[in-house]
Each structure stands twice: as C-alpha cells, then as structure tokens.
Design a protein around this motif. Structure first.
Motif, PDB file in Angstrom:
ATOM      1  N   ASN A  34     -23.313 -21.222 -22.271  1.00  0.00           N
ATOM      2  CA  ASN A  34     -24.290 -22.019 -23.158  1.00  0.00           C
ATOM      3  C   ASN A  34     -24.723 -23.473 -22.983  1.00  0.00           C
ATOM      4  OD1 ASN A  34     -24.621 -19.448 -24.185  1.00  0.00           O
ATOM      5  ND2 ASN A  34     -23.671 -20.045 -26.300  1.00  0.00           N
ATOM      6  N   TRP A  35     -23.452 -24.131 -22.710  1.00  0.00           N
ATOM      7  CA  TRP A  35     -23.681 -25.574 -22.650  1.00  0.00           C
ATOM      8  C   TRP A  35     -24.325 -25.766 -21.305  1.00  0.00           C
ATOM      9  CZ3 TRP A  35     -23.994 -29.161 -25.705  1.00  0.00           C
ATOM     10  CH2 TRP A  35     -23.872 -30.667 -25.259  1.00  0.00           C
ATOM     11  N   LEU A  36     -24.380 -25.165 -20.230  1.00  0.00           N
ATOM     12  CA  LEU A  36     -25.067 -25.376 -19.130  1.00  0.00           C
ATOM     13  C   LEU A  36     -26.484 -25.246 -19.177  1.00  0.00           C
ATOM     14  CD1 LEU A  36     -24.826 -26.074 -15.974  1.00  0.00           C
ATOM     15  CD2 LEU A  36     -24.830 -23.387 -15.789  1.00  0.00           C
ATOM     16  N   ALA A  37     -26.936 -24.461 -20.183  1.00  0.00           N
ATOM     17  CA  ALA A  37     -28.315 -24.016 -20.390  1.00  0.00           C
ATOM     18  C   ALA A  37     -28.866 -25.225 -21.385  1.00  0.00           C
ATOM     19  CB  ALA A  37     -28.294 -22.793 -21.325  1.00  0.00           C
ATOM     20  N   VAL A  38     -27.975 -25.841 -22.245  1.00  0.00           N
ATOM     21  CA  VAL A  38     -28.236 -26.859 -22.983  1.00  0.00           C
ATOM     22  C   VAL A  38     -28.658 -28.129 -22.309  1.00  0.00           C
ATOM     23  CG1 VAL A  38     -27.201 -28.505 -24.732  1.00  0.00           C
ATOM     24  CG2 VAL A  38     -27.326 -26.038 -25.018  1.00  0.00           C
ATOM     25  N   LYS A  99     -35.504 -29.037 -31.160  1.00  0.00           N
ATOM     26  CA  LYS A  99     -35.267 -27.856 -31.348  1.00  0.00           C
ATOM     27  C   LYS A  99     -35.077 -27.023 -30.264  1.00  0.00           C
ATOM     28  CE  LYS A  99     -38.093 -27.565 -35.658  1.00  0.00           C
ATOM     29  NZ  LYS A  99     -39.364 -27.136 -36.268  1.00  0.00           N
ATOM     30  N   SER A 100     -35.849 -26.963 -29.020  1.00  0.00           N
ATOM     31  CA  SER A 100     -35.265 -26.159 -28.088  1.00  0.00           C
ATOM     32  C   SER A 100     -34.133 -26.362 -27.443  1.00  0.00           C
ATOM     33  CB  SER A 100     -36.488 -26.443 -26.954  1.00  0.00           C
ATOM     34  OG  SER A 100     -36.209 -27.585 -26.404  1.00  0.00           O
ATOM     35  N   VAL A 101     -33.172 -27.687 -27.783  1.00  0.00           N
ATOM     36  CA  VAL A 101     -32.026 -27.990 -27.078  1.00  0.00           C
ATOM     37  C   VAL A 101     -30.911 -27.618 -28.071  1.00  0.00           C
ATOM     38  CG1 VAL A 101     -30.932 -29.702 -26.002  1.00  0.00           C
ATOM     39  CG2 VAL A 101     -33.250 -29.613 -25.866  1.00  0.00           C
TER      40      VAL A 101
END
Length: 162
Positions: A34-38, A99-101
C-alpha cells in the motif's frame, strides 16, 4: 566530525520547519504494498514527504516558535512540501490531492504562520497577495465607516457644547 542518525533527524526537522509552505499531516500505517501506491500518488501530486519521529519533533518544536503545534503530533506524523516545480496551487486542488493520498491534513505553515484547517477553509485562496488585498479592502471600508460614525458623534457633541 561524527554525525549520528539522531543528529541528522534533528537537522532535517529544523530544515523542514524553515520552509515557507509546509503541510502538517497524519498518515495511516500502511503495508509495504500500500505504501508503494501512496508514494506513487504523492509523486504524481508533486508532493514530497518526510516522516517525522514524534520524540524528535516534540523536542525541536519545544525550542522553536511553533510550540503550539506540539499537540497535533500524535501517531504517524508527516511533513509534506510542494515539489519545486509547482508554484500555483489552489485550495481545492490541495484538499483533493491529499484525499487521494490517504493523509489527514492537520495544519498548514504559510509564510511563518501556522493555520488550522478551520482557518484554511475560510480563506478563498492560498495566495498571500490576494489575501492581503482582500484584508486591506476590508479594513479600508470598515475603518472609513467607523471614522465617519465617530466623527459625526464628536461633531454633534461639539455643537451641543457651544
């Protein structure tokens, strides 16, 4: 000269506090996938982040002029700053990007002053000059009105005394 990681972290927090525009935010603990996507969404949003360790941040803030922000540092705390490429950012774009992050915005440091989210929601834009021009127009209109009222009262009192 011998540097330790702790000294480096102190210097890094002080360096971030010297920025003119800085976002204070909380982030949820994420797994590595998930952190990679963030991180990817942060880079798309032209935001850089720095995860602040709570004890170090509290010690730095205790000795600074930003002593009042200490109460906001709970849990996973981040400094977010704009990438050097983007200078123009509206308030709506900023809230939409965060919000998206998956970050919760706590406050914003703008021109050496820290504003809460309630204060930021009340202003129209994040541009300093436009906010100051609106403030000047407000003062000039209201001070003229107050001056006119007090001048009329003083002139009436002077007419009554003579």
């Amino acid at each position: 000269m011998h540097f330790e990681l702790r000294d480096y972290q102190f210097l890094k927090v002080k360096q971030y506090l010297k920025q003119k525009f800085l976002l204070f935010s909380n982030g949820a603990s994420q797994t590595s996938t998930n952190w990679l996507a963030v991180e990817q969404s942060l880079s798309k949003s032209n935001l850089k982040y720095y995860k602040v360790y709570n004890k170090i941040a509290l010690k730095v803030l205790t000795n600074s002029v930003y002593n009042n922000i200490k109460q906001a540092i709970k849990g996973t705390f981040f400094f977010l700053k704009l990438d050097g490429n983007t200078n123009l950012l509206t308030k709506q774009q900023l809230f939409k990007k965060l919000k998206s992050v998956f970050f919760t915005l706590l406050s914003i440091k703008l021109n050496n002053k820290i504003y809460s989210i309630v204060q930021i929601k009340k202003i129209k834009s994040l541009n300093y000059r436009s906010n100051m021009s609106i403030f000047y127009q407000f003062l000039s209109a209201n001070l003229k009105c107050v001056y006119g009222i007090t001048y009329k009262k003083i002139s009436k009192q002077c007419d009554l005394n003579t």
